[in-house]
Design a protein around this motif. Structure first.
Motif, PDB file in Angstrom:
ATOM      1  N   GLY A   1       0.805  -1.213   0.000  1.00  0.00           N
ATOM      2  CA  GLY A   1       0.000   0.000   0.000  1.00  0.00           C
ATOM      3  C   GLY A   1       0.836   1.260   0.000  1.00  0.00           C
ATOM      4  O   GLY A   1       1.849   1.383  -0.691  1.00  0.00           O
ATOM      5  N   TYR A   2       0.441   2.211   0.829  1.00  0.00           N
ATOM      6  CA  TYR A   2       1.042   3.533   0.812  1.00  0.00           C
ATOM      7  C   TYR A   2       2.283   3.635   1.683  1.00  0.00           C
ATOM      8  O   TYR A   2       2.872   4.715   1.797  1.00  0.00           O
ATOM      9  CB  TYR A   2      -0.010   4.574   1.180  1.00  0.00           C
ATOM     10  CG  TYR A   2      -1.192   4.454   0.241  1.00  0.00           C
ATOM     11  CD1 TYR A   2      -1.060   4.780  -1.101  1.00  0.00           C
ATOM     12  CD2 TYR A   2      -2.405   3.934   0.676  1.00  0.00           C
ATOM     13  CE1 TYR A   2      -2.099   4.625  -1.984  1.00  0.00           C
ATOM     14  CE2 TYR A   2      -3.465   3.771  -0.206  1.00  0.00           C
ATOM     15  CZ  TYR A   2      -3.305   4.116  -1.534  1.00  0.00           C
ATOM     16  OH  TYR A   2      -4.342   3.948  -2.418  1.00  0.00           O
ATOM     17  N   PHE A   3       2.684   2.514   2.280  1.00  0.00           N
ATOM     18  CA  PHE A   3       4.006   2.467   2.904  1.00  0.00           C
ATOM     19  C   PHE A   3       5.100   2.419   1.837  1.00  0.00           C
ATOM     20  O   PHE A   3       6.256   2.709   2.110  1.00  0.00           O
ATOM     21  CB  PHE A   3       4.129   1.249   3.824  1.00  0.00           C
ATOM     22  CG  PHE A   3       3.350   1.378   5.096  1.00  0.00           C
ATOM     23  CD1 PHE A   3       3.592   2.416   5.970  1.00  0.00           C
ATOM     24  CD2 PHE A   3       2.366   0.465   5.425  1.00  0.00           C
ATOM     25  CE1 PHE A   3       2.877   2.553   7.144  1.00  0.00           C
ATOM     26  CE2 PHE A   3       1.649   0.586   6.596  1.00  0.00           C
ATOM     27  CZ  PHE A   3       1.900   1.635   7.456  1.00  0.00           C
ATOM     28  N   TYR A   4       4.711   2.037   0.624  1.00  0.00           N
ATOM     29  CA  TYR A   4       5.666   2.028  -0.483  1.00  0.00           C
ATOM     30  C   TYR A   4       5.675   3.386  -1.164  1.00  0.00           C
ATOM     31  O   TYR A   4       4.632   3.954  -1.463  1.00  0.00           O
ATOM     32  CB  TYR A   4       5.305   0.949  -1.506  1.00  0.00           C
ATOM     33  CG  TYR A   4       6.114   1.034  -2.780  1.00  0.00           C
ATOM     34  CD1 TYR A   4       7.461   0.674  -2.785  1.00  0.00           C
ATOM     35  CD2 TYR A   4       5.542   1.488  -3.966  1.00  0.00           C
ATOM     36  CE1 TYR A   4       8.214   0.758  -3.952  1.00  0.00           C
ATOM     37  CE2 TYR A   4       6.287   1.577  -5.138  1.00  0.00           C
ATOM     38  CZ  TYR A   4       7.619   1.214  -5.124  1.00  0.00           C
ATOM     39  OH  TYR A   4       8.359   1.301  -6.270  1.00  0.00           O
ATOM     40  N   ASP A   5       6.850   3.883  -1.415  1.00  0.00           N
ATOM     41  CA  ASP A   5       7.017   5.151  -2.118  1.00  0.00           C
ATOM     42  C   ASP A   5       8.156   4.978  -3.109  1.00  0.00           C
ATOM     43  O   ASP A   5       9.322   4.834  -2.724  1.00  0.00           O
ATOM     44  CB  ASP A   5       7.329   6.276  -1.129  1.00  0.00           C
ATOM     45  CG  ASP A   5       7.482   7.631  -1.821  1.00  0.00           C
ATOM     46  OD1 ASP A   5       7.362   7.683  -3.055  1.00  0.00           O
ATOM     47  OD2 ASP A   5       7.735   8.624  -1.120  1.00  0.00           O
ATOM     48  N   GLN A   6       7.807   4.989  -4.382  1.00  0.00           N
ATOM     49  CA  GLN A   6       8.836   4.739  -5.396  1.00  0.00           C
ATOM     50  C   GLN A   6       9.854   5.870  -5.479  1.00  0.00           C
ATOM     51  O   GLN A   6      10.936   5.709  -6.043  1.00  0.00           O
ATOM     52  CB  GLN A   6       8.174   4.542  -6.763  1.00  0.00           C
ATOM     53  CG  GLN A   6       7.399   5.740  -7.262  1.00  0.00           C
ATOM     54  CD  GLN A   6       6.749   5.461  -8.610  1.00  0.00           C
ATOM     55  OE1 GLN A   6       6.899   4.382  -9.172  1.00  0.00           O
ATOM     56  NE2 GLN A   6       6.026   6.438  -9.139  1.00  0.00           N
ATOM     57  N   GLU A   7       9.533   7.020  -4.865  1.00  0.00           N
ATOM     58  CA  GLU A   7      10.463   8.138  -4.871  1.00  0.00           C
ATOM     59  C   GLU A   7      11.412   8.103  -3.674  1.00  0.00           C
ATOM     60  O   GLU A   7      12.351   8.884  -3.598  1.00  0.00           O
ATOM     61  CB  GLU A   7       9.697   9.462  -4.861  1.00  0.00           C
ATOM     62  CG  GLU A   7       8.695   9.623  -6.004  1.00  0.00           C
ATOM     63  CD  GLU A   7       9.374   9.624  -7.356  1.00  0.00           C
ATOM     64  OE1 GLU A   7      10.536  10.069  -7.435  1.00  0.00           O
ATOM     65  OE2 GLU A   7       8.748   9.181  -8.330  1.00  0.00           O
ATOM     66  N   ALA A   8      11.152   7.200  -2.713  1.00  0.00           N
ATOM     67  CA  ALA A   8      11.959   7.176  -1.490  1.00  0.00           C
ATOM     68  C   ALA A   8      13.368   6.672  -1.769  1.00  0.00           C
ATOM     69  O   ALA A   8      13.584   5.806  -2.622  1.00  0.00           O
ATOM     70  CB  ALA A   8      11.292   6.285  -0.444  1.00  0.00           C
TER      71      ALA A   8
END
Length: 621
Positions: free
Chosen positions: A449-456
């Motif tokens: 879900g939103y724990f994933y951030d491709q920009e992190a």
């Protein structure tokens, strides 16, 4: 009328100005000259000393005259000297005129006034729809007062963003006056805790609103859009028209949806989409087929980073050009889904950045985007944004689209849907091994879900939410690449600390830093409480106790807190077979809570923040 939301509605007809103080350019007070900081915001770089808006509203148009005075407090505050006044330029139905202003400096006790040079006022194009008047004050320094006035005229008087009392810098005094000379009635929509508290129950007699000592809207917490939820006033005409005929709200929605559908139908190419659907392989399950479709769209077309509510390209043109606006790509995606046998339709919505849709008002300018809904045979509904697709996580559309409600673009009676996010999950196992010459840390995290951030940043992808339990430096020896497996992202690493033999080791709560951000300071919350997304944490910290050490677990360490709102928090430390296991679980089941639940949320988070400060001690015997 009493409402649960932050909106109050007032009917106006034939109202004139109340008497209030006058704002004159070039006439500053000694108090304004002497201001060095804002008492309630010591870090402010600039402050609006005073501002005034006077609106004359008629049946066919309105004129808004604005006067604003700003004090520059720091070097960074000098950025406020760059002014941009945006207006709707298409069809030339809006304009901005009468721009005047001054820079006022006090030199050796005397005022030096530098007027705006009319030759330095520029009209620039922002995009296809909007232009802006731009100008910059000269001779600006720390301590300068800048002031300006202008008049905005507009024929778009059906729905008006009339006045903002709150800005990105503090405001000491803000006043809005309304002279309503239209033949029809208007509703005043007041948004914000303070304006609703101050003017509650004061209906048609109110023509003059004043708020003082307003903080920056950047200080607003738990809101999707700070500007959208700031103290402000909107005006809304009370009747709706289709051609020359008055319509009810629902009929107006029906007409609006019909018109938009007609626009979309002219850009569909069903035959071409059926040909594309044939080359996309079917999966063993509907989700697998959906992933194949998403992969095809991602590989063949790209988003040009422009949100839109109506397409500008046919399906064929999108495929040929390989690029399109959000409406183009969602129509493209929805047509492929339909050709593959999915029950799919489009939803008109508004991004969080653009602002919340008010279903009481069927106006096209409330919307900024369109998304795609897919009904699976299992009954599950999946939302997709054709402009921003993730093949791995097809069940998690971009956060930006989740902004309360959307309008279904289907024939028939108007249908509204609540846009809700699926629960995001985070699991972590943090293990410590104490050897004679080093301490080894092994960490495994799984999340979706939103724990994933491709920009992190890859290096910090795990520490954004869950920190390590021991506050010591560990040097990473090896780290696995982030991978998606079994419907979750997975990452693990091994790290080493060579400073051993300490008499004390403390095991802290890995959620402590995350929970510390949840503070609730509003005195009279009337806005809904908006969290970024609902989530669930399940974390374990483990360590075998080395020889010569013992563990001290406070009898009050174990905690279990539950709320009627569905929030639940649990922590416990156990010692079995010389192995310490500390468990943490926390669930926030909803993304949005009503304003009246604010104090319940405050009490719950106060409790668990306190629990998160507790530690387990390991010490030498």
């Amino acid at each position: 009328m009493k409402l649960k939301s932050t909106l109050l509605f007032v009917i106006l007809s034939g109202i004139s100005f109340a008497q209030t103080r006058d704002f004159k350019l070039g006439k500053v007070t000694e108090q304004e000259k002497n201001i060095k900081e804002v008492s309630y915001d010591k870090n402010a770089n600039a402050v609006i000393l005073s501002e005034e808006g006077k609106m004359n509203l008629s049946f066919s148009n309105y004129y808004l005259t604005v006067k604003r005075r700003i004090k520059i407090l720091t070097e960074k505050g000098k950025e406020e000297a760059n002014i941009q006044l945006r207006y709707y330029s298409e069809n030339k139905n809006e304009s901005i005129s009468g721009i005047k202003g001054n820079t006022i400096n006090v030199v050796n006790g005397k005022e030096e006034i530098t007027p705006i040079d009319a030759k330095e006022i520029f009209d620039v194009s922002i995009n296809q729809l909007y232009n802006a008047k731009r100008f910059t004050f000269s001779n600006v320094q720390v301590g300068s007062i800048i002031e300006y006035t202008y008049t905005k005229s507009s024929e778009y008087n059906f729905s008006i963003d009339a006045w903002n009392f709150q800005h990105d810098i503090p405001t000491l005094f803000s006043e809005f006056k309304l002279n309503n000379q239209s033949n029809g009635g208007y509703s005043i929509i007041t948004i914000g805790d303070e304006i609703n508290a101050k003017y509650k129950g004061k209906t048609s007699s109110t023509t003059d609103w004043i708020l003082t000592d307003q903080k920056s809207y950047n200080d607003l917490k738990y809101v999707y859009n700070q500007n959208d939820q700031s103290e402000r006033i909107k005006l809304q005409h009370d009747s709706y028209h289709t051609g020359t005929t008055k319509s009810s709200v629902m009929n107006a929605w029906k007409d609006l949806i019909r018109d938009i559908n007609s626009k979309y139908d002219s850009y569909r190419n069903p035959s071409a989409m059926r040909d594309i659907a044939k080359v996309i392989p079917d999966g063993a399950t509907e989700i697998e087929t959906l992933r194949n479709i998403v992969e095809y769209v991602n590989n063949n077309v790209k988003w040009n980073n422009i949100y839109s509510i109506a397409p500008q390209k046919t399906n064929k043109s999108v495929l040929k050009d390989k690029v399109g606006m959000s409406a183009d790509l969602n129509l493209f995606l929805q047509e492929i889904l339909t050709a593959k046998g999915f029950n799919s339709y489009l939803i008109l919505g508004s991004t969080r950045q653009y602002g919340q849709v008010l279903l009481s008002y069927p106006l096209i300018n409330q919307f900024s985007s369109v998304i795609t809904a897919v009904h699976l045979k299992s009954g599950q509904v999946i939302l997709l944004d054709g402009a921003q697709l993730n093949k791995d996580q097809v069940e998690f559309a971009p956060l930006e689209i989740f902004n309360y409600y959307g309008v279904v673009l289907q024939k028939g009676e108007p249908s509204f849907v609540k846009l809700t996010q699926k629960l995001s999950e985070y699991e972590a196992i943090i293990s410590y091994q104490f050897l004679k010459d080093k301490v080894i840390l092994n960490r495994q995290d799984r999340f979706n879900g939103y724990f994933y951030d491709q920009e992190a940043d890859e290096e910090n992808v795990l520490k954004r939410y869950v920190t390590e339990s021991m506050d010591q430096r560990f040097d990473i020896e090896n780290s696995d690449d982030l991978e998606y497996r079994d419907n979750k992202y997975k990452k693990s690493y091994k790290a080493v600390n060579k400073q051993v033999g300490s008499p004390f080791y403390n095991f802290a709560n890995p959620l402590r830093a995350f929970l510390s951000k949840y503070t609730f300071d509003d005195k009279n919350r009337q806005r809904k409480v908006e969290f970024e997304f609902p989530y669930f944490f399940n974390i374990q910290v483990k360590s075998k106790i080395p020889e010569g050490y013992e563990v001290v677990i406070d009898e009050k360490y174990k905690a279990h807190h539950k709320s009627e709102l569905g929030l639940e928090y649990y922590q416990e430390a156990k010692l079995n077979d010389n192995v310490l296991t500390i468990s943490y679980q926390f669930i926030l089941p909803e993304g949005v809570y009503e304003a009246e639940k604010y104090n319940d949320l405050k009490q719950f988070f106060d409790k668990i923040r306190e629990e998160s400060n507790k530690e387990v001690l390991m010490k030498k015997k």
